[in-house]
Enzyme design. Sequence first.
Site, short mmCIF file in Angstrom:
data_model
loop_
_atom_site.label_atom_id
_atom_site.label_comp_id
_atom_site.label_asym_id
_atom_site.label_seq_id
_atom_site.Cartn_x
_atom_site.Cartn_y
_atom_site.Cartn_z
N GLN A 136 -14.98 20.53 -34.72
CA GLN A 136 -15.72 20.89 -33.50
C GLN A 136 -17.02 21.65 -33.81
O GLN A 136 -17.72 22.07 -32.90
CB GLN A 136 -14.85 21.67 -32.53
CG GLN A 136 -14.49 23.08 -32.97
CD GLN A 136 -13.49 23.72 -32.00
OE1 GLN A 136 -12.31 23.37 -32.02
NE2 GLN A 136 -13.93 24.65 -31.18
N GLU A 173 -12.17 31.45 -19.19
CA GLU A 173 -13.25 30.83 -18.40
C GLU A 173 -14.63 31.08 -19.02
O GLU A 173 -15.62 30.55 -18.55
CB GLU A 173 -13.24 31.40 -16.98
CG GLU A 173 -12.12 30.82 -16.16
CD GLU A 173 -12.21 31.21 -14.70
OE1 GLU A 173 -13.05 32.04 -14.33
OE2 GLU A 173 -11.39 30.67 -13.93
N LYS A 174 -14.68 31.90 -20.05
CA LYS A 174 -15.98 32.09 -20.70
C LYS A 174 -16.46 30.74 -21.24
O LYS A 174 -17.63 30.39 -21.14
CB LYS A 174 -15.89 33.11 -21.83
CG LYS A 174 -17.24 33.67 -22.18
CD LYS A 174 -17.46 33.93 -23.64
CE LYS A 174 -17.20 32.78 -24.48
NZ LYS A 174 -17.87 32.58 -25.70
N GLY A 198 -8.77 32.26 -34.06
CA GLY A 198 -8.73 33.58 -34.70
C GLY A 198 -9.92 34.43 -34.27
O GLY A 198 -10.54 34.17 -33.24
N GLY A 203 -10.40 39.50 -25.13
CA GLY A 203 -10.30 38.29 -24.30
C GLY A 203 -9.02 37.54 -24.64
O GLY A 203 -8.26 37.13 -23.76
N HIS A 204 -8.78 37.35 -25.96
CA HIS A 204 -7.54 36.67 -26.38
C HIS A 204 -6.33 37.50 -25.96
O HIS A 204 -5.31 36.96 -25.52
CB HIS A 204 -7.50 36.52 -27.91
CG HIS A 204 -8.56 35.63 -28.46
ND1 HIS A 204 -9.57 36.08 -29.29
CD2 HIS A 204 -8.78 34.30 -28.30
CE1 HIS A 204 -10.34 35.06 -29.63
NE2 HIS A 204 -9.90 33.98 -29.04
N SER A 221 -15.56 35.75 -30.12
CA SER A 221 -15.42 36.00 -31.56
C SER A 221 -16.79 36.09 -32.21
O SER A 221 -16.98 36.78 -33.21
CB SER A 221 -14.61 34.88 -32.22
OG SER A 221 -13.38 34.74 -31.55
N ARG A 222 -17.76 35.37 -31.64
CA ARG A 222 -19.11 35.39 -32.23
C ARG A 222 -19.80 36.75 -32.10
O ARG A 222 -20.77 37.01 -32.79
CB ARG A 222 -19.99 34.32 -31.59
CG ARG A 222 -19.57 32.93 -31.97
CD ARG A 222 -20.41 31.90 -31.26
NE ARG A 222 -19.82 30.58 -31.40
CZ ARG A 222 -20.09 29.76 -32.42
NH1 ARG A 222 -20.94 30.10 -33.33
NH2 ARG A 222 -19.50 28.59 -32.48
N HIS A 240 -9.92 39.07 -30.08
CA HIS A 240 -10.55 40.18 -29.36
C HIS A 240 -9.82 40.38 -28.03
O HIS A 240 -8.83 39.66 -27.75
CB HIS A 240 -12.04 39.91 -29.16
CG HIS A 240 -12.32 38.56 -28.55
ND1 HIS A 240 -11.96 38.24 -27.26
CD2 HIS A 240 -12.89 37.44 -29.07
CE1 HIS A 240 -12.32 37.01 -27.00
NE2 HIS A 240 -12.88 36.48 -28.09
O1 PAF Z 1 -11.86 28.11 -27.71
C1 PAF Z 1 -11.43 28.00 -28.88
O2 PAF Z 1 -11.12 28.96 -29.56
C2 PAF Z 1 -11.33 26.60 -29.49
O3 PAF Z 1 -12.34 25.77 -29.03
C3 PAF Z 1 -9.96 25.95 -29.26
C4 PAF Z 1 -9.69 25.70 -27.80
C5 PAF Z 1 -8.86 26.82 -29.85
C6 PAF Z 1 -9.90 24.59 -29.98
O4 PAF Z 1 -10.12 24.71 -31.34
#
Ligand code: PAF
Length: 271
Positions: free
Chosen positions: A57, A144-145, A27, A32-33, A181-182, A30
């Site tokens: 993670q 690739e970021k 989520g 990039g997505h 996102s950060r 931005h």
């Molecule tokens: O890059 C991300 O947003 C996350 O690390 C991913 C690949 C969705 C796994 O939770």
Amino acid sequence: MEIIKNILDLNKAVNGINNLGFVPTMGGLHDGHISLIKNSQKKCKKTIVSIFVNPTQFNNKDDFKKYPRNLNRDINILKKLEVNFLFLPKFDEIYKKKRNKKIKLNKNDNILCAFYRKGHFEGVLDIMDRLLNIIKAKYVFMGEKDYQQLFLIKKKFKNKYNSKIIGCPTIRERNKLALSSRNFLLSKKNYFKAGLIAKYLLKFKYLYKRKYKRNHIILNKTIKELENKYKIKIEYLEFRNLKDLKLADFKKKFRLFLAYYINNVRLIDNF
Ligand code: PAF
């Protein structure tokens, strides 16, 4: 757009689609997505996006808590893009099956973010294993970021799943800051500073090879200068080969990899 919350419904929805593109996200969408989604829509008949902020993670509870979440905004973006499916699972849906064997990184992979964020990539590989097992996509689009993430996922799953993982170029703001996102967590001032740092390093990469003749002392000096000038804490600034992520010998393709903290926000990039 169909919003799917469990695996049973997902199987029904995507059953028979043999050219499915998948964009996994946490989520905080931005440009990039958006670019990953557009790549998928160009190449695939249907596109599925997942949004799941994966707790395993995050090696720091606060980081998990603070991670930018804005589901309504994300859903509106996805609807506008005419994405076909959004997979929006809850924790239990994903983690109800326990794994027999813990995921471990190879010693050689304990570099860059893996070295500084203990357990992070084990969590990423675990969630990606689960998602790739649930979503039988033909192609998976990732940025690739997060180069090391892409590298480790490709390596781990290339023989396990039929899905082909496609790395897509980093998208940058006009000030050259890589989209992340950060970035939502940055103050205006730090957003500006982060742009200056990116611009500086894009140029530095070029000069390091040509003018500075790969002088390591200059690399270390640059780290100190950036830290003092912008009040940041650099975790690493290293030249590495693209193919195997070993320290660059400058004969093969390489990039400059960076991770730093700017007022408690951790940013990564590669140039
Ligand atoms: O890059 C991300 O947003 C996350 O690390 C991913 C690949 C969705 C796994 O939770």
